[in-house]
Design a protein around this motif. Sequence first.
Motif, mmCIF file in Angstrom:
data_model
loop_
_atom_site.group_PDB
_atom_site.id
_atom_site.type_symbol
_atom_site.label_atom_id
_atom_site.label_comp_id
_atom_site.label_asym_id
_atom_site.label_seq_id
_atom_site.Cartn_x
_atom_site.Cartn_y
_atom_site.Cartn_z
ATOM 1 N N LEU A 15 27.968 66.119 91.098
ATOM 2 C CA LEU A 15 28.832 66.565 92.191
ATOM 3 C C LEU A 15 28.244 66.202 93.556
ATOM 4 C CD1 LEU A 15 30.004 70.071 90.892
ATOM 5 C CD2 LEU A 15 31.374 67.990 91.117
ATOM 6 N N VAL A 16 26.916 66.266 93.670
ATOM 7 C CA VAL A 16 26.275 65.848 94.922
ATOM 8 C C VAL A 16 26.599 64.387 95.210
ATOM 9 C CG1 VAL A 16 24.056 65.412 96.060
ATOM 10 C CG2 VAL A 16 24.421 67.545 94.805
ATOM 11 N N PHE A 17 26.525 63.555 94.193
ATOM 12 C CA PHE A 17 26.840 62.133 94.388
ATOM 13 C C PHE A 17 28.285 61.938 94.832
ATOM 14 C CE2 PHE A 17 28.762 58.325 92.391
ATOM 15 C CZ PHE A 17 28.211 57.379 93.244
ATOM 16 N N PHE A 18 29.210 62.577 94.146
ATOM 17 C CA PHE A 18 30.615 62.379 94.495
ATOM 18 C C PHE A 18 30.940 62.958 95.879
ATOM 19 C CE2 PHE A 18 30.974 62.151 89.764
ATOM 20 C CZ PHE A 18 31.389 60.825 89.715
ATOM 21 N N PHE A 19 30.274 64.035 96.246
ATOM 22 C CA PHE A 19 30.508 64.632 97.566
ATOM 23 C C PHE A 19 30.001 63.704 98.674
ATOM 24 C CE2 PHE A 19 29.749 67.267 101.236
ATOM 25 C CZ PHE A 19 30.779 68.196 101.210
ATOM 26 N N TYR A 20 28.816 63.117 98.479
ATOM 27 C CA TYR A 20 28.186 62.275 99.497
ATOM 28 C C TYR A 20 28.321 60.788 99.175
ATOM 29 C CZ TYR A 20 25.961 66.176 101.933
ATOM 30 O OH TYR A 20 25.725 67.311 102.677
ATOM 31 N N ARG A 21 29.312 60.432 98.398
ATOM 32 C CA ARG A 21 29.410 59.066 97.897
ATOM 33 C C ARG A 21 29.397 58.017 99.012
ATOM 34 N NH1 ARG A 21 33.211 57.301 92.849
ATOM 35 N NH2 ARG A 21 32.401 55.192 92.592
ATOM 36 N N ASN A 22 30.152 58.226 100.071
ATOM 37 C CA ASN A 22 30.200 57.257 101.170
ATOM 38 C C ASN A 22 28.843 57.111 101.850
ATOM 39 O OD1 ASN A 22 32.916 56.854 100.676
ATOM 40 N ND2 ASN A 22 33.600 58.268 102.270
ATOM 41 N N PRO A 41 26.997 55.493 88.810
ATOM 42 C CA PRO A 41 27.063 54.137 89.401
ATOM 43 C C PRO A 41 26.693 54.154 90.885
ATOM 44 C CG PRO A 41 29.258 55.067 89.279
ATOM 45 C CD PRO A 41 28.337 56.084 88.645
ATOM 46 N N ILE A 42 25.442 54.451 91.177
ATOM 47 C CA ILE A 42 24.970 54.545 92.561
ATOM 48 C C ILE A 42 24.528 53.158 93.019
ATOM 49 C CG2 ILE A 42 23.313 55.660 94.110
ATOM 50 C CD1 ILE A 42 22.989 57.825 91.900
ATOM 51 N N GLY A 43 25.165 52.648 94.049
ATOM 52 C CA GLY A 43 24.818 51.322 94.544
ATOM 53 C C GLY A 43 23.419 51.279 95.138
ATOM 54 N N GLY A 44 22.666 50.246 94.797
ATOM 55 C CA GLY A 44 21.345 50.064 95.370
ATOM 56 C C GLY A 44 20.315 51.062 94.897
ATOM 57 N N LYS A 45 20.546 51.683 93.759
ATOM 58 C CA LYS A 45 19.580 52.677 93.295
ATOM 59 C C LYS A 45 18.400 52.006 92.611
ATOM 60 C CE LYS A 45 21.548 53.731 88.709
ATOM 61 N NZ LYS A 45 22.104 54.805 87.846
ATOM 62 N N ARG A 46 17.300 52.714 92.556
ATOM 63 C CA ARG A 46 16.094 52.278 91.869
ATOM 64 C C ARG A 46 16.081 52.888 90.471
ATOM 65 N NH1 ARG A 46 10.665 55.219 93.225
ATOM 66 N NH2 ARG A 46 10.584 54.928 90.966
ATOM 67 N N ASP A 47 14.986 52.644 89.729
ATOM 68 C CA ASP A 47 14.837 53.329 88.449
ATOM 69 C C ASP A 47 14.684 54.830 88.694
ATOM 70 O OD1 ASP A 47 11.704 54.167 88.065
ATOM 71 O OD2 ASP A 47 11.914 52.382 89.315
ATOM 72 N N SER A 48 14.854 55.626 87.670
ATOM 73 C CA SER A 48 14.838 57.083 87.810
ATOM 74 C C SER A 48 13.441 57.686 87.696
ATOM 75 C CB SER A 48 15.772 57.714 86.771
ATOM 76 O OG SER A 48 17.097 57.246 86.952
ATOM 77 N N ASN A 49 12.418 56.846 87.731
ATOM 78 C CA ASN A 49 11.013 57.271 87.730
ATOM 79 C C ASN A 49 10.705 58.155 86.525
ATOM 80 O OD1 ASN A 49 8.381 57.448 88.607
ATOM 81 N ND2 ASN A 49 8.773 58.923 90.239
ATOM 82 N N TRP A 50 11.036 57.624 85.342
ATOM 83 C CA TRP A 50 10.824 58.394 84.118
ATOM 84 C C TRP A 50 9.347 58.613 83.814
ATOM 85 C CZ3 TRP A 50 14.728 61.070 82.733
ATOM 86 C CH2 TRP A 50 16.019 60.583 82.917
ATOM 87 N N SER A 51 8.471 57.759 84.339
ATOM 88 C CA SER A 51 7.037 57.935 84.090
ATOM 89 C C SER A 51 6.506 59.215 84.734
ATOM 90 C CB SER A 51 6.248 56.732 84.610
ATOM 91 O OG SER A 51 6.382 56.614 86.021
ATOM 92 N N TYR A 52 7.219 59.711 85.747
ATOM 93 C CA TYR A 52 6.825 60.962 86.404
ATOM 94 C C TYR A 52 7.620 62.152 85.881
ATOM 95 C CZ TYR A 52 6.169 64.465 90.085
ATOM 96 O OH TYR A 52 5.881 65.627 90.760
ATOM 97 N N SER A 53 8.723 61.905 85.210
ATOM 98 C CA SER A 53 9.697 62.954 84.905
ATOM 99 C C SER A 53 9.142 64.103 84.078
ATOM 100 C CB SER A 53 10.918 62.354 84.192
ATOM 101 O OG SER A 53 10.550 61.804 82.937
ATOM 102 N N TRP A 54 8.078 63.858 83.318
ATOM 103 C CA TRP A 54 7.507 64.935 82.497
ATOM 104 C C TRP A 54 6.821 65.994 83.359
ATOM 105 C CZ3 TRP A 54 2.321 66.160 82.506
ATOM 106 C CH2 TRP A 54 1.458 65.210 83.079
ATOM 107 N N VAL A 55 6.335 65.599 84.535
ATOM 108 C CA VAL A 55 5.562 66.526 85.371
ATOM 109 C C VAL A 55 6.396 67.724 85.821
ATOM 110 C CG1 VAL A 55 4.286 66.781 87.532
ATOM 111 C CG2 VAL A 55 3.938 64.749 86.105
ATOM 112 N N PRO A 56 7.581 67.513 86.420
ATOM 113 C CA PRO A 56 8.375 68.670 86.845
ATOM 114 C C PRO A 56 9.096 69.380 85.699
ATOM 115 C CG PRO A 56 9.480 66.640 87.453
ATOM 116 C CD PRO A 56 8.156 66.243 86.898
#
Length: 246
Positions: free
Chosen positions: A99-106, A211-226
């Motif tokens: 929902l955050v993405f769709f709200f701030y999509r522009n 489908p976020i334009g210009g996005k990077r990887d989701s940093n899965w190597s860090y994802s276990w920490v939080p």
Amino acid sequence: MNAFLAEFVGTMILVLLGNGVVANVLLKNTNGHKSGWLVITVGWGIAVFVGATIANQASGAHLNPAVSAAKLTLGDMTTETALTYIAAQLLGAIVGGALVFFFYRNHFEVSDSADDKLACFACSPSLPGNGQAFLCEVIGTFVLVFCILHFQDPILEGSGGDKAKLGLGSIGLLQVAFLVVGIGLSLGGTTGYAINPARDLGPRIAHYLLPIGGKRDSNWSYSWVPVVGPLAGGVLAALVYRILAL
């Protein structure tokens, strides 16, 4: 509203408002652009209050697997109920992140920084080092859960010595909101203070899928920490609380 739905909706609103304030500060051409860390911490505190208010009556407003894990450790809920809560929290966080993405999509479209776009969904360490970040998440979540376990309703004592607890209703949830703001101001500078596995993992999954334009990887190597850090912090807080209560 049953407990599963309460945890789902409460966490969805929590993430929508919490990650929403991050998007408002980081993304280009918003009215809140570059308004700073104080705005983010206050926004997250309000998000916690609103989400908890929605879920409190039906589920006790955990909205956080670390809280559910602490309650399970203390024997205040069954394993089945804890897993049900955690599933609802994760699903709610995924939807809230979307929902955050769709709200701030522009604004996502006109923003250039792929790191800022990821930060609207999930946390990252300010400096490299998963081990140090893990320690920060453990400590931050320990403070959160340990304080929550010590919150008490006021007690009315009659002339005959009879005592009765006075529930504060939604007003009582303000103490949790202030606590989250305090943790953010004091301990949030190193990792972005996830202190909630669902709040980080759910939106991170949304970032990966959307489908976020210009996005990077989701940093899965860090994802276990939080995820692991807050769970460890919550369980540790429950164990220390139990020891001190003996």
